[in-house]
Scaffold this motif. Structure first.
Motif, PDB file in Angstrom:
ATOM      1  N   GLY A 159     -11.887   4.490   1.595  1.00  0.00           N
ATOM      2  CA  GLY A 159     -11.006   5.248   0.708  1.00  0.00           C
ATOM      3  C   GLY A 159     -11.501   5.224  -0.725  1.00  0.00           C
ATOM      4  O   GLY A 159     -11.616   4.155  -1.332  1.00  0.00           O
ATOM      5  N   TYR A 186      -7.009  -5.563  -2.768  1.00  0.00           N
ATOM      6  CA  TYR A 186      -7.343  -4.879  -4.016  1.00  0.00           C
ATOM      7  C   TYR A 186      -8.631  -5.497  -4.530  1.00  0.00           C
ATOM      8  O   TYR A 186      -9.057  -6.573  -4.081  1.00  0.00           O
ATOM      9  CB  TYR A 186      -6.228  -4.988  -5.057  1.00  0.00           C
ATOM     10  CG  TYR A 186      -5.866  -6.410  -5.449  1.00  0.00           C
ATOM     11  CD1 TYR A 186      -6.541  -7.080  -6.468  1.00  0.00           C
ATOM     12  CD2 TYR A 186      -4.844  -7.090  -4.789  1.00  0.00           C
ATOM     13  CE1 TYR A 186      -6.217  -8.380  -6.815  1.00  0.00           C
ATOM     14  CE2 TYR A 186      -4.518  -8.395  -5.138  1.00  0.00           C
ATOM     15  CZ  TYR A 186      -5.209  -9.031  -6.146  1.00  0.00           C
ATOM     16  OH  TYR A 186      -4.887 -10.324  -6.492  1.00  0.00           O
ATOM     17  N   TYR A 192      -7.762   1.910  -1.649  1.00  0.00           N
ATOM     18  CA  TYR A 192      -6.986   2.835  -0.827  1.00  0.00           C
ATOM     19  C   TYR A 192      -7.349   2.681   0.650  1.00  0.00           C
ATOM     20  O   TYR A 192      -8.519   2.561   0.996  1.00  0.00           O
ATOM     21  CB  TYR A 192      -7.251   4.270  -1.270  1.00  0.00           C
ATOM     22  CG  TYR A 192      -7.025   4.492  -2.747  1.00  0.00           C
ATOM     23  CD1 TYR A 192      -5.743   4.712  -3.253  1.00  0.00           C
ATOM     24  CD2 TYR A 192      -8.085   4.463  -3.643  1.00  0.00           C
ATOM     25  CE1 TYR A 192      -5.532   4.908  -4.613  1.00  0.00           C
ATOM     26  CE2 TYR A 192      -7.885   4.658  -5.004  1.00  0.00           C
ATOM     27  CZ  TYR A 192      -6.603   4.869  -5.474  1.00  0.00           C
ATOM     28  OH  TYR A 192      -6.401   5.057  -6.827  1.00  0.00           O
ATOM     29  N   TYR A 193      -6.327   2.705   1.503  1.00  0.00           N
ATOM     30  CA  TYR A 193      -6.553   2.635   2.952  1.00  0.00           C
ATOM     31  C   TYR A 193      -7.520   1.509   3.310  1.00  0.00           C
ATOM     32  O   TYR A 193      -8.443   1.691   4.112  1.00  0.00           O
ATOM     33  CB  TYR A 193      -7.072   3.967   3.486  1.00  0.00           C
ATOM     34  CG  TYR A 193      -6.113   5.116   3.294  1.00  0.00           C
ATOM     35  CD1 TYR A 193      -4.986   5.239   4.096  1.00  0.00           C
ATOM     36  CD2 TYR A 193      -6.319   6.060   2.294  1.00  0.00           C
ATOM     37  CE1 TYR A 193      -4.086   6.288   3.913  1.00  0.00           C
ATOM     38  CE2 TYR A 193      -5.423   7.105   2.103  1.00  0.00           C
ATOM     39  CZ  TYR A 193      -4.311   7.208   2.916  1.00  0.00           C
ATOM     40  OH  TYR A 193      -3.431   8.232   2.735  1.00  0.00           O
ATOM     41  N   THR A 236      -7.526  -0.512  -7.317  1.00  0.00           N
ATOM     42  CA  THR A 236      -6.829  -0.130  -6.092  1.00  0.00           C
ATOM     43  C   THR A 236      -7.825   0.108  -4.955  1.00  0.00           C
ATOM     44  O   THR A 236      -8.827   0.793  -5.140  1.00  0.00           O
ATOM     45  CB  THR A 236      -6.002   1.147  -6.315  1.00  0.00           C
ATOM     46  OG1 THR A 236      -5.108   0.946  -7.406  1.00  0.00           O
ATOM     47  CG2 THR A 236      -5.193   1.485  -5.069  1.00  0.00           C
ATOM     48  N   GLU A 272       0.840  -1.193   0.000  1.00  0.00           N
ATOM     49  CA  GLU A 272       0.000   0.000   0.000  1.00  0.00           C
ATOM     50  C   GLU A 272       0.878   1.247   0.000  1.00  0.00           C
ATOM     51  O   GLU A 272       1.853   1.354   0.718  1.00  0.00           O
ATOM     52  CB  GLU A 272      -0.904   0.005   1.235  1.00  0.00           C
ATOM     53  CG  GLU A 272      -1.960  -1.076   1.199  1.00  0.00           C
ATOM     54  CD  GLU A 272      -2.822  -1.027   2.441  1.00  0.00           C
ATOM     55  OE1 GLU A 272      -3.016   0.075   2.965  1.00  0.00           O
ATOM     56  OE2 GLU A 272      -3.289  -2.083   2.866  1.00  0.00           O
ATOM     57  N   GLY A 273       0.485   2.212  -0.813  1.00  0.00           N
ATOM     58  CA  GLY A 273       1.221   3.460  -0.869  1.00  0.00           C
ATOM     59  C   GLY A 273       2.299   3.477  -1.927  1.00  0.00           C
ATOM     60  O   GLY A 273       2.827   4.524  -2.264  1.00  0.00           O
TER      61      GLY A 273
END
Length: 297
Positions: free
Chosen positions: A137, A207, A219-220, A217, A62-63
């Motif tokens: 997210g 994911y 996110y968070y 994706t 992640e990130g």
């Protein structure tokens, strides 16, 4: 010159000895470093082992940047925006409702003695729908709630968890953690996994997969699913059911396979759900006062 020539073999021998000592010292330091790293890893195995899924998720951390192979697809930019309004209460009503909600949740306790009395399935459906209203997210909603009511599957889950938990208590967790849990009278025996009418296992989707096979994706994802879990706990308390939050250490991969979940999902939390047993007890604990948990600037 003859004296220097005669001493040369001596100097070479001394240099060789020094090199040998240095190399030996470096090897010891290297071994010590590896040993310390290994010991450090073994002292906190629940961190690494619990997150490791033993499968190739084929996804970056992640990130980090996404795969450059073109398998990823962004979110749809064309989304309509609509008007929004919320019901507004008087100050008196707001205070009353906020106090009542606090008092309701302040009665929530972690209960390990759960009755086998049946619970309406519609209630479970509704509390999970409530959890599904959680923010996430980029509105990716990266959660899967697996509801287990089949007695055989519940018992298999118990076998997997107790097998790993016994190792956790005896080898992985360490004396400090085990001693801290003694006052709560908890151990690796999890009878509630059999007796509770429902087990809800919450998986985070690392994911997503789109219909065209491309990855999406999330996110968070862990924070998003954690918020959903909090709403689920409040919803269960609202209908008079009890649970205990369980994070089965090092059990995630086996439970994922047992429940036939895809490799992009990782177990985050397990909740046994039902009514409290007739002889249920809980530790006599107190919660921190407001001044200890809130800072006003």
């Amino acid at each position: 010159m003859e004296l220097f020539s005669s001493l040369t073999p001596v100097f070479i021998a001394i240099i060789c000895v020094l090199i040998g000592i240095i190399l030996k010292s470096n090897r010891k330091s290297s071994k010590k470093g590896k040993s310390e790293t290994q010991n450090k890893s073994e002292s906190h195995p629940w961190v690494d082992d619990d997150l490791r899924d033993n499968t190739d998720l084929h996804v970056e951390e992640e990130g980090q940047e996404e795969d450059a192979d073109g398998d990823w697809q962004g979110l749809d930019e064309n989304i309509a925006h609509v008007s929004f309004s919320a019901e507004r209460y008087s100050e008196g009503e707001m205070i009353k409702r906020s106090k009542e909600f606090y008092e309701l949740l302040n009665k929530r306790r972690s209960v390990r003695f759960i009755s086998d009395e049946p619970v309406p399935r519609e209630v479970i459906n509704n509390v999970i729908k409530a959890a599904g209203t959680s923010p996430s997210g980029a509105h990716t909603e990266p959660w899967t709630f697996v509801v287990v009511e089949d007695p055989e599957v519940k018992h298999r889950i118990r076998e997997i968890i107790e097998e790993e938990e016994e190792i956790n208590y005896k080898k992985r967790m360490g004396d400090r953690w085990v001693n801290d849990l003694k006052r709560l009278r908890t151990n690796w025996i999890k009878e509630y996994l059999d007796t509770a009418p429902y087990l809800i296992l919450i998986f985070k989707q690392v994911y997503g997969m789109l219909p065209n096979g491309q990855k999406k994706t999330h996110y968070y994802n862990e924070i998003s699913v954690s918020i959903a879990c909090g709403i689920l706990l409040a919803a269960l308390q609202n209908v008079g059911l009890v649970t205990v939050t369980s994070t089965p250490l090092n059990c995630g991969p086996r439970l994922r396979v047992l429940l036939q979940r895809p490799t992009n999902e990782k177990l985050l939390l397990l909740l046994p759900v039902g009514y409290p047993g007739k002889d249920a007890t809980v530790p006599d604990l107190t919660r921190k006062p407001l001044d200890d948990i809130m800072v006003v600037m």
